[in-house]
Design a protein around this motif. Structure first.
Motif, PDB file in Angstrom:
ATOM      1  N   ASP A  39      66.002  -7.549  30.188  1.00  0.00           N
ATOM      2  CA  ASP A  39      65.682  -6.158  29.853  1.00  0.00           C
ATOM      3  C   ASP A  39      66.484  -5.730  28.631  1.00  0.00           C
ATOM      4  O   ASP A  39      67.511  -6.336  28.283  1.00  0.00           O
ATOM      5  CB  ASP A  39      66.013  -5.253  31.045  1.00  0.00           C
ATOM      6  CG  ASP A  39      67.473  -5.341  31.439  1.00  0.00           C
ATOM      7  OD1 ASP A  39      68.225  -4.413  31.119  1.00  0.00           O
ATOM      8  OD2 ASP A  39      67.871  -6.372  32.043  1.00  0.00           O
ATOM      9  N   ARG A  72      56.422 -11.979  35.343  1.00  0.00           N
ATOM     10  CA  ARG A  72      57.824 -11.635  35.450  1.00  0.00           C
ATOM     11  C   ARG A  72      58.317 -11.649  36.890  1.00  0.00           C
ATOM     12  O   ARG A  72      57.560 -11.376  37.829  1.00  0.00           O
ATOM     13  CB  ARG A  72      58.087 -10.233  34.884  1.00  0.00           C
ATOM     14  CG  ARG A  72      57.877 -10.072  33.404  1.00  0.00           C
ATOM     15  CD  ARG A  72      58.182  -8.622  33.009  1.00  0.00           C
ATOM     16  NE  ARG A  72      58.128  -8.414  31.568  1.00  0.00           N
ATOM     17  CZ  ARG A  72      58.418  -7.268  30.961  1.00  0.00           C
ATOM     18  NH1 ARG A  72      58.798  -6.216  31.707  1.00  0.00           N
ATOM     19  NH2 ARG A  72      58.336  -7.146  29.653  1.00  0.00           N
ATOM     20  N   GLU A  74      60.852  -9.378  38.855  1.00  0.00           N
ATOM     21  CA  GLU A  74      61.547  -8.112  38.710  1.00  0.00           C
ATOM     22  C   GLU A  74      62.488  -7.934  39.893  1.00  0.00           C
ATOM     23  O   GLU A  74      62.118  -8.181  41.040  1.00  0.00           O
ATOM     24  CB  GLU A  74      60.549  -6.950  38.637  1.00  0.00           C
ATOM     25  CG  GLU A  74      59.622  -7.066  37.434  1.00  0.00           C
ATOM     26  CD  GLU A  74      58.581  -5.952  37.367  1.00  0.00           C
ATOM     27  OE1 GLU A  74      58.449  -5.201  38.369  1.00  0.00           O
ATOM     28  OE2 GLU A  74      57.905  -5.823  36.329  1.00  0.00           O
ATOM     29  N   THR A  82      68.648  -2.685  37.523  1.00  0.00           N
ATOM     30  CA  THR A  82      67.394  -3.449  37.620  1.00  0.00           C
ATOM     31  C   THR A  82      67.279  -4.345  36.398  1.00  0.00           C
ATOM     32  O   THR A  82      67.868  -4.067  35.345  1.00  0.00           O
ATOM     33  CB  THR A  82      66.158  -2.526  37.686  1.00  0.00           C
ATOM     34  OG1 THR A  82      66.089  -1.741  36.482  1.00  0.00           O
ATOM     35  CG2 THR A  82      66.227  -1.610  38.901  1.00  0.00           C
ATOM     36  N   TRP A  84      64.594  -7.874  34.724  1.00  0.00           N
ATOM     37  CA  TRP A  84      63.454  -8.780  34.899  1.00  0.00           C
ATOM     38  C   TRP A  84      63.720 -10.059  34.131  1.00  0.00           C
ATOM     39  O   TRP A  84      64.522 -10.080  33.198  1.00  0.00           O
ATOM     40  CB  TRP A  84      62.141  -8.143  34.433  1.00  0.00           C
ATOM     41  CG  TRP A  84      62.116  -7.742  32.976  1.00  0.00           C
ATOM     42  CD1 TRP A  84      62.426  -6.535  32.446  1.00  0.00           C
ATOM     43  CD2 TRP A  84      61.771  -8.586  31.859  1.00  0.00           C
ATOM     44  NE1 TRP A  84      62.318  -6.548  31.076  1.00  0.00           N
ATOM     45  CE2 TRP A  84      61.897  -7.799  30.685  1.00  0.00           C
ATOM     46  CE3 TRP A  84      61.364  -9.914  31.730  1.00  0.00           C
ATOM     47  CZ2 TRP A  84      61.635  -8.301  29.426  1.00  0.00           C
ATOM     48  CZ3 TRP A  84      61.103 -10.412  30.461  1.00  0.00           C
ATOM     49  CH2 TRP A  84      61.235  -9.611  29.316  1.00  0.00           C
TER      50      TRP A  84
END
Length: 378
Positions: A39, A72, A74, A82, A84
């Protein structure tokens, strides 16, 4: 990926398991997934370098929820973060696998006297004009540690153009280019007419130059044939014949020195056989001219060390491991200097044997090769 992978979370959130369509599976720890997140908060979107420090990740991080969404994986973590990861990237970088006990690094193919030098020879005009030929030539260097090139202009400094195809010259006290021909009172025995036993260059440097290129400009002397020996094959043989000899040469450091030009005072303290903790051979340093002393071998083991060293050198001289060839004007060869030993026979006082040499770095060659491969795969 033609079929979709499936996912299973470990109940305690410490890792997830991805089941790939081909039947294999891979486990990934929570901290590893967070550390390698793709990310934009974790990596610079332009250059791909990490902006997240591993110390910013909680030591006991747990996965709160994970899901496969298209291409992806995730993940949400229990600290509120968070991220991915691309599934193809994830599969390519899977680390949940049986640790190989193979001595030779993956991608390296060992060889002996059965190596056909003509089969690993390309033409300079071809590798300039045809990227597929260049890829093939560079791949030989990576997998075999050795390749030859013909039809190079037999002109001074022409090897710089060869190096420019894949990287940069590594300048040393010998200069950007060094002249390999006999001189009076040579600063290095390479600049004499004597034969040279197979050796790796500059073991007194840390790090050593990882590539060496030798280009023939003139060779009408009697003798002076070149030779190469795969140091990885030599190490394999040593380990098979006497594991104790292999162990002592990989456990203890030797000292290599050079002061021959009176302008340099170079020394390195490294094992002759550099082996990683997982049992893979990283590099060899074998050069009897530069081997000077033992600083780390216990007194009682010095005779054992010399027995192992003698054994190692004897293997490098066996006909079944030595490949011999004659360089003609316009030909050159390149070796991975962390792996492949090179040498020559002595040559006569009549006639001239003139080579130019230079050093370069293997990481640059690997980078060029990887870029060329990705471009041709696209």
């Amino acid at each position: 990926m033609s079929a979709a992978p499936t996912l299973e979370e470990n109940p305690d959130g410490s890792f997830v398991t991805v089941f790939w369509p081909q039947g294999a599976s891979s486990r990934y720890h929570a901290i590893w997934l967070r550390d390698h997140g793709q990310d934009t908060a974790s990596r610079d979107p332009g250059n791909g370098q990490k902006t997240l420090l591993t110390t910013d990740i909680p030591a006991n991080l747990r996965i709160k929820h994970a899901v496969i969404n298209g291409s992806r994986l995730e993940i949400a973590f229990d600290d509120g973060s968070t991220t991915w990861l691309d599934l193809e990237w994830l599969q390519h970088h899977a680390y949940d696998r049986h640790v190989s006990e193979t001595l030779i690094p993956e991608g390296s193919n060992t060889w002996g006297a059965d190596l056909d030098v003509d089969a690993v020879t390309e033409s300079w005009p071809r590798i300039v004009d045809d990227e597929t030929a260049l890829v093939k030539w560079l791949q030989w260097v990576v997998s075999l540690g050795f390749a030859r090139l013909r039809d190079v202009p037999a002109e001074p400094d022409a090897l710089l153009d060869v190096i420019a195809l894949f990287g940069f010259v590594r300048e040393t006290n010998y200069g950007r280019i060094f002249e390999v021909r006999s001189t009076a009172n040579p600063v290095n025995l390479a600049y004499s007419r004597m034969g040279l036993h197979p050796h790796t260059d500059n073991p007194y440097r840390d790090p050593v130059p990882t590539l060496q290129i030798l280009h023939c400009l003139q060779n009408n002397a009697d003798g002076g044939n070149s030779s190469v020996v795969d140091g990885f094959r030599v190490a394999e043989i040593l380990k098979q014949e006497n594991p104790d000899h292999f162990d002592i040469l990989s456990r203890y450091r030797a000292t290599f020195e050079f002061r021959g030009d009176r302008k340099s005072d170079l020394a390195a303290h490294r094992p002759m056989l550099d082996v990683s903790r997982d049992g893979r051979l990283n590099q060899v340093r074998i050069n009897s001219r530069a081997f000077q002393s033992l600083t780390s071998v216990p007194f009682d083991l010095v005779p054992d060390f010399y027995a192992a060293y003698r054994h190692l050198l004897q293997i490098t001289q066996r006909p079944e491991v030595v490949v011999t060839f004659r360089l003609e004007p316009g030909e050159l060869f390149i070796v991975d200097n962390t792996r492949v030993l090179h040498g020559r026979t002595g040559f006569s006082r009549t006639g001239m044997r003139w080579l130019q040499g230079a050093y370069a770095d293997l990481d640059g060659l690997r980078s060029t090769l990887a870029l060329l491969k990705s471009r041709h795969a696209a």
